[in-house]
Design a protein around this motif. Structure first.
Motif, PDB file in Angstrom:
ATOM      1  N   PHE A 194       6.743  13.473  18.573  1.00 26.67           N
ATOM      2  CA  PHE A 194       6.532  12.109  18.080  1.00 26.67           C
ATOM      3  C   PHE A 194       6.668  12.064  16.558  1.00 26.67           C
ATOM      4  N   ALA A 195       6.080  13.032  15.870  1.00 27.65           N
ATOM      5  CA  ALA A 195       6.146  13.071  14.408  1.00 27.65           C
ATOM      6  C   ALA A 195       7.597  13.202  13.935  1.00 27.65           C
ATOM      7  N   LEU A 196       8.388  14.004  14.610  1.00 26.61           N
ATOM      8  CA  LEU A 196       9.798  14.161  14.239  1.00 26.61           C
ATOM      9  C   LEU A 196      10.581  12.868  14.464  1.00 26.61           C
ATOM     10  N   ILE A 197      10.333  12.202  15.583  1.00 22.20           N
ATOM     11  CA  ILE A 197      11.009  10.933  15.867  1.00 22.20           C
ATOM     12  C   ILE A 197      10.608   9.895  14.824  1.00 22.20           C
ATOM     13  N   GLU A 198       9.327   9.816  14.553  1.00 24.63           N
ATOM     14  CA  GLU A 198       8.817   8.825  13.594  1.00 24.63           C
ATOM     15  C   GLU A 198       9.387   9.045  12.191  1.00 24.63           C
ATOM     16  N   ALA A 199       9.631  10.286  11.823  1.00 22.35           N
ATOM     17  CA  ALA A 199      10.124  10.611  10.484  1.00 22.35           C
ATOM     18  C   ALA A 199      11.641  10.423  10.344  1.00 22.35           C
ATOM     19  N   ASP A 200      12.345  10.309  11.458  1.00 22.38           N
ATOM     20  CA  ASP A 200      13.809  10.225  11.435  1.00 22.38           C
ATOM     21  C   ASP A 200      14.242   8.755  11.405  1.00 22.38           C
ATOM     22  N   PRO A 201      14.929   8.307  10.351  1.00 21.57           N
ATOM     23  CA  PRO A 201      15.318   6.892  10.274  1.00 21.57           C
ATOM     24  C   PRO A 201      16.343   6.482  11.341  1.00 21.57           C
ATOM     25  N   GLY A 202      16.960   7.437  11.999  1.00 19.27           N
ATOM     26  CA  GLY A 202      17.920   7.131  13.046  1.00 19.27           C
ATOM     27  C   GLY A 202      17.315   7.087  14.440  1.00 19.27           C
ATOM     28  N   GLU A 203      16.005   7.263  14.526  1.00 21.18           N
ATOM     29  CA  GLU A 203      15.329   7.310  15.834  1.00 21.18           C
ATOM     30  C   GLU A 203      14.224   6.269  15.908  1.00 21.18           C
ATOM     31  N   ARG A 204      14.095   5.686  17.086  1.00 25.80           N
ATOM     32  CA  ARG A 204      12.972   4.779  17.352  1.00 25.80           C
ATOM     33  C   ARG A 204      12.435   5.067  18.744  1.00 25.80           C
ATOM     34  N   LEU A 205      11.156   5.253  18.843  1.00 23.48           N
ATOM     35  CA  LEU A 205      10.469   5.356  20.123  1.00 23.48           C
ATOM     36  C   LEU A 205       9.759   4.020  20.297  1.00 23.48           C
ATOM     37  N   LEU A 206      10.070   3.322  21.375  1.00 26.63           N
ATOM     38  CA  LEU A 206       9.574   1.964  21.549  1.00 26.63           C
ATOM     39  C   LEU A 206       8.749   1.833  22.812  1.00 26.63           C
ATOM     40  N   VAL A 207       7.826   0.895  22.777  1.00 25.28           N
ATOM     41  CA  VAL A 207       7.038   0.575  23.960  1.00 25.28           C
ATOM     42  C   VAL A 207       7.163  -0.907  24.246  1.00 25.28           C
ATOM     43  N   ALA A 208       7.028  -1.226  25.516  1.00 28.28           N
ATOM     44  CA  ALA A 208       6.932  -2.612  25.965  1.00 28.28           C
ATOM     45  C   ALA A 208       5.499  -2.803  26.435  1.00 28.28           C
ATOM     46  N   GLU A 209       4.884  -3.891  25.982  1.00 30.22           N
ATOM     47  CA  GLU A 209       3.500  -4.121  26.391  1.00 30.22           C
ATOM     48  C   GLU A 209       3.309  -5.580  26.775  1.00 30.22           C
ATOM     49  N   ILE A 210       2.355  -5.772  27.651  1.00 24.77           N
ATOM     50  CA  ILE A 210       1.912  -7.104  28.038  1.00 24.77           C
ATOM     51  C   ILE A 210       0.401  -7.127  27.851  1.00 24.77           C
ATOM     52  N   ALA A 211      -0.069  -8.108  27.104  1.00 24.37           N
ATOM     53  CA  ALA A 211      -1.504  -8.284  26.869  1.00 24.37           C
ATOM     54  C   ALA A 211      -2.168  -6.993  26.386  1.00 24.37           C
ATOM     55  N   GLY A 212      -1.470  -6.258  25.521  1.00 24.26           N
ATOM     56  CA  GLY A 212      -2.028  -5.049  24.932  1.00 24.26           C
ATOM     57  C   GLY A 212      -1.920  -3.795  25.777  1.00 24.26           C
ATOM     58  N   THR A 213      -1.317  -3.886  26.956  1.00 24.86           N
ATOM     59  CA  THR A 213      -1.164  -2.726  27.833  1.00 24.86           C
ATOM     60  C   THR A 213       0.292  -2.272  27.843  1.00 24.86           C
ATOM     61  N   VAL A 214       0.516  -0.996  27.549  1.00 21.16           N
ATOM     62  CA  VAL A 214       1.868  -0.439  27.565  1.00 21.16           C
ATOM     63  C   VAL A 214       2.330  -0.325  29.013  1.00 21.16           C
ATOM     64  N   ILE A 215       3.479  -0.950  29.295  1.00 19.25           N
ATOM     65  CA  ILE A 215       4.023  -0.933  30.655  1.00 19.25           C
ATOM     66  C   ILE A 215       5.430  -0.346  30.715  1.00 19.25           C
ATOM     67  N   GLY A 216       5.987  -0.004  29.548  1.00 20.05           N
ATOM     68  CA  GLY A 216       7.325   0.570  29.518  1.00 20.05           C
ATOM     69  C   GLY A 216       7.579   1.268  28.196  1.00 20.05           C
ATOM     70  N   SER A 217       8.625   2.088  28.189  1.00 21.37           N
ATOM     71  CA  SER A 217       9.000   2.763  26.940  1.00 21.37           C
ATOM     72  C   SER A 217      10.460   3.190  27.015  1.00 21.37           C
ATOM     73  N   PHE A 218      11.029   3.424  25.851  1.00 17.79           N
ATOM     74  CA  PHE A 218      12.373   3.979  25.747  1.00 17.79           C
ATOM     75  C   PHE A 218      12.575   4.493  24.332  1.00 17.79           C
ATOM     76  N   GLN A 219      13.580   5.341  24.187  1.00 18.93           N
ATOM     77  CA  GLN A 219      13.945   5.861  22.872  1.00 18.93           C
ATOM     78  C   GLN A 219      15.317   5.323  22.520  1.00 18.93           C
ATOM     79  N   LEU A 220      15.463   4.903  21.282  1.00 23.21           N
ATOM     80  CA  LEU A 220      16.719   4.356  20.795  1.00 23.21           C
ATOM     81  C   LEU A 220      17.157   5.171  19.592  1.00 23.21           C
ATOM     82  N   SER A 221      18.360   5.728  19.680  1.00 25.07           N
ATOM     83  CA  SER A 221      18.907   6.549  18.594  1.00 25.07           C
ATOM     84  C   SER A 221      20.137   5.868  18.027  1.00 25.07           C
TER      85      SER A 221
END
Length: 151
Positions: free
Chosen positions: A44-71
């Motif tokens: 996670f720290a490596l992804i967060e530090a890389d400007p070409g990477e995004r780790l994303l979550v989808a949430e509804i009402a504050g609950t994470v229900i999905g995720s994906f990585q975008l490079s």
């Protein structure tokens, strides 16, 4: 449906992201050995530090229900244009079939467009025919054959 929010993941989201992977039978079969949370935190720290990477979550009402990585990948091919790579698309089983994956993918495609990407690509395991139909309905085409070498 209550409003879906897609945002960059935080370290606090990591347990939910890990749980999404553990709910995916194909991912579990591929990687049957659980790794310590510290290894996920390091990734996670490596992804967060890389400007070409995004780790994303989808949430509804504050609950994470999905995720994906975008490079975002710069390249020489295609006249030096950017490519977007979408990976590890997951929606919690109880929320599948409600259009959440589609909204996540459309969000990712729009983010690639905003970055100036010429192409958006992804890979999908050969034993995921439902996922293949899903991606094809979104306009993706199986144009290449992928290979991996486990090290």
């Amino acid at each position: 449906m209550t409003r879906l929010l897609i945002r960059d993941a935080t370290l606090a989201d990591l347990p939910a992201i890990i749980a999404l992977g553990e709910d995916d039978p194909v991912a579990v079969a591929r990687d049957p050995v659980a790794v310590p949370v510290s290894e996920h935190e390091a990734a996670f720290a490596l992804i967060e530090a890389d400007p070409g990477e995004r780790l994303l979550v989808a949430e509804i009402a504050g609950t994470v229900i999905g995720s994906f990585q975008l490079s975002f990948i710069p390249g020489i091919a295609r006249r030096g244009t950017w490519r977007g790579m979408i990976e590890s698309v997951r929606v919690t089983p109880t929320m599948q079939g409600r259009g959440i994956g589609r909204l996540m993918m459309l969000w990712a495609i729009d983010a690639c467009r905003a970055k100036g990407c010429h192409t958006v690509q992804l890979t999908s395991a050969t034993n995921r025919p439902d996922a293949h139909r899903f991606y094809e309905r979104l306009g993706f085409h199986p144009t290449h054959r992928g290979y991996k070498l486990k090290l």
